[in-house]
Design an enzyme around this catalytic site. Structure first.
Site, PDB file in Angstrom:
ATOM      1  N   VAL A  44       0.851  -1.166   0.001  1.00  0.00           N
ATOM      2  CA  VAL A  44      -0.048  -0.007  -0.138  1.00  0.00           C
ATOM      3  C   VAL A  44       0.865   1.213   0.035  1.00  0.00           C
ATOM      4  O   VAL A  44       0.490   2.490  -0.385  1.00  0.00           O
ATOM      5  CB  VAL A  44      -0.989   0.040   1.354  1.00  0.00           C
ATOM      6  CG1 VAL A  44      -0.106   0.161   2.425  1.00  0.00           C
ATOM      7  CG2 VAL A  44      -1.982   1.184   1.093  1.00  0.00           C
ATOM      8  N   LYS A  45       2.057   1.032   0.235  1.00  0.00           N
ATOM      9  CA  LYS A  45       2.669   2.235   0.648  1.00  0.00           C
ATOM     10  C   LYS A  45       3.325   3.088  -0.734  1.00  0.00           C
ATOM     11  O   LYS A  45       3.922   4.165  -0.531  1.00  0.00           O
ATOM     12  CB  LYS A  45       4.112   2.128   1.599  1.00  0.00           C
ATOM     13  CG  LYS A  45       3.782   1.361   2.974  1.00  0.00           C
ATOM     14  CD  LYS A  45       3.070   2.378   3.961  1.00  0.00           C
ATOM     15  CE  LYS A  45       4.073   3.127   4.663  1.00  0.00           C
ATOM     16  NZ  LYS A  45       3.490   3.649   5.711  1.00  0.00           N
ATOM     17  N   ASP A  46       3.201   2.203  -1.744  1.00  0.00           N
ATOM     18  CA  ASP A  46       3.701   2.785  -3.002  1.00  0.00           C
ATOM     19  C   ASP A  46       2.783   4.147  -3.310  1.00  0.00           C
ATOM     20  O   ASP A  46       3.334   5.231  -3.742  1.00  0.00           O
ATOM     21  CB  ASP A  46       3.252   1.626  -4.355  1.00  0.00           C
ATOM     22  CG  ASP A  46       3.932   0.734  -4.520  1.00  0.00           C
ATOM     23  OD1 ASP A  46       4.994   0.495  -3.682  1.00  0.00           O
ATOM     24  OD2 ASP A  46       3.692  -0.115  -5.218  1.00  0.00           O
ATOM     25  N   ALA A  49       4.412   6.986  -0.958  1.00  0.00           N
ATOM     26  CA  ALA A  49       5.629   7.215  -1.321  1.00  0.00           C
ATOM     27  C   ALA A  49       5.482   8.228  -2.527  1.00  0.00           C
ATOM     28  O   ALA A  49       6.294   9.333  -2.714  1.00  0.00           O
ATOM     29  CB  ALA A  49       6.494   6.131  -1.648  1.00  0.00           C
ATOM     30  N   THR A  76       7.795   1.461   2.324  1.00  0.00           N
ATOM     31  CA  THR A  76       7.839   2.815   1.952  1.00  0.00           C
ATOM     32  C   THR A  76       9.189   3.163   0.962  1.00  0.00           C
ATOM     33  O   THR A  76       8.882   3.711  -0.065  1.00  0.00           O
ATOM     34  CB  THR A  76       7.870   3.910   3.119  1.00  0.00           C
ATOM     35  OG1 THR A  76       6.680   3.814   3.923  1.00  0.00           O
ATOM     36  CG2 THR A  76       7.935   5.332   2.529  1.00  0.00           C
TER      37      THR A  76
END
Ligand code: PMP
Length: 327
Positions: A44-46, A49, A76
């Protein structure tokens, strides 16, 4: 060609929502999973970021040829690496030494420099992964330190993309949102969006033993005796990130390292979902709260990342035995 993405960053978001079947048999209501490993960096961190980088570019904080420096549990860093490669920046990630070797190798494969820092030191210690990132940012010219814990672009990414996707995929029928909490970006951005759409949606955060969130949410106090190192990766904190918007969170639930690990394996075996450690914790947390659900509820649980980064840990019998999680 309208069906062609111009680069890997354009494939971020619009992840599927999948019904949980066997593992959710004894839970009332409909249990749906937002499976975030479908993002190109497998987490999910895409989303956040890319948003942190784009916003920094707009403000002029990140200039061409610059260096991005971030303290990250790995996911991240992966999102930042995709952005750095595509946009032509250098990337240095500081990680704590409890993070899986796979996460570190993956970052290196994408051209990032990795600095491993000790886990068992206080955040203000000069060797902590926060302090090392701050120092590098001071030393390296034309560098930018997004600091995901306090960066508003983090929660905003989820307010603008993850939240609306969940609302649309459930056709506005969602009653509960359940997710592990680290920087707080996911729960706060999604939670704010869903509460604006329907203030009755319950937002539940999953925490670990060794972390301060649950106690702080309930009492407004940091209880030092509840802060100690733990094994679960990606959730829980020993600091209070500005990204945690406690006002949109209805409750926190704590899950043990062991229960989180065993449930991660169970999700693979029962649902074919090969997920990261914090996903097992999130589902176990939901189970612990099942008495608060009824048959008409529509629960969305967000699964942060993919199992590939945990093959040497949660999915490895020797590691599980060494932790005392299996016989
Ligand atoms: N799970 C994993 C595996 C993560 O990497 C993170 C990010 N730290 C989280 C959960 C928590 O997400 P957030 O930082 O948005 O609270």
């Amino acid at each position: 060609m309208k069906h062609v993405k111009n680069n890997i960053l354009e494939t971020i978001g619009n992840t599927p929502m999948v019904r949980l079947n066997k593992i959710a048999e004894d839970l009332p209501g409909t249990i749906l999973a937002k499976v975030e490993y479908f993002n190109p960096g497998n987490s999910v961190k895409d989303r956040m970021a890319l948003k942190m980088i784009e916003d920094a570019e707009k403000r002029g904080d990140l200039k061409p040829g610059g260096t991005i420096i971030e303290c990250t549990s790995g996911n991240t860093g992966m999102g930042l690496a995709l952005a750095a490669v595509t946009k032509g920046y250098k990337l240095i990630c500081t990680l704590s030494d409890k993070q899986s070797k796979e996460k570190m190798d993956v970052l290196k494969a994408l051209g990032a420099e990795v600095r491993v820092c000790p886990t068992n030191v206080a955040p203000e210690h000069p060797e902590s992964y926060y302090s090392v990132a701050t120092r590098l940012n001071e030393e390296i010219e034309n560098s930018y330190y997004p600091y995901q814990y306090d960066n508003p672009s983090n929660a905003l990414a989820h307010y603008e993309s993850t939240g609306p996707e969940i609302w649309e995929q459930t056709e506005g029928k969602i009653t509960h949102f359940v997710v592990g909490v680290g920087t707080g970006g996911t729960i706060s951005g999604v939670g704010k969006y869903l509460k604006e759409k329907n203030p009755n949606v319950k937002i539940w955060g999953i925490d670990t033993y060794g972390s301060l969130f649950k106690k702080y949410h309930e009492t407004g106090k940091v209880d030092e005796s509840e802060i100690y190192s733990y094994i679960t990766e990606g959730i829980g904190e020993d600091i209070i990130p500005k990204n945690v918007n406690f006002s949109v969170i209805d409750a926190f639930e704590k899950v043990t390292d062991k229960d989180g690990a065993l449930t991660t394996r169970e999700l693979a075996l029962k649902e074919g979902l090969f997920l990261g450690y914090s996903c097992g914790s999130a589902f176990q947390g939901l189970r612990q709260l099942k008495d608060q659900l009824n048959k008409d509820d529509v629960v969305v649980i967000l699964f942060h990342d993919h199992g590939s980064r945990y093959v040497g840990k949660v999915y490895n019998d020797d590691w599980m035995r060494a932790q005392g999680f299996i016989d």
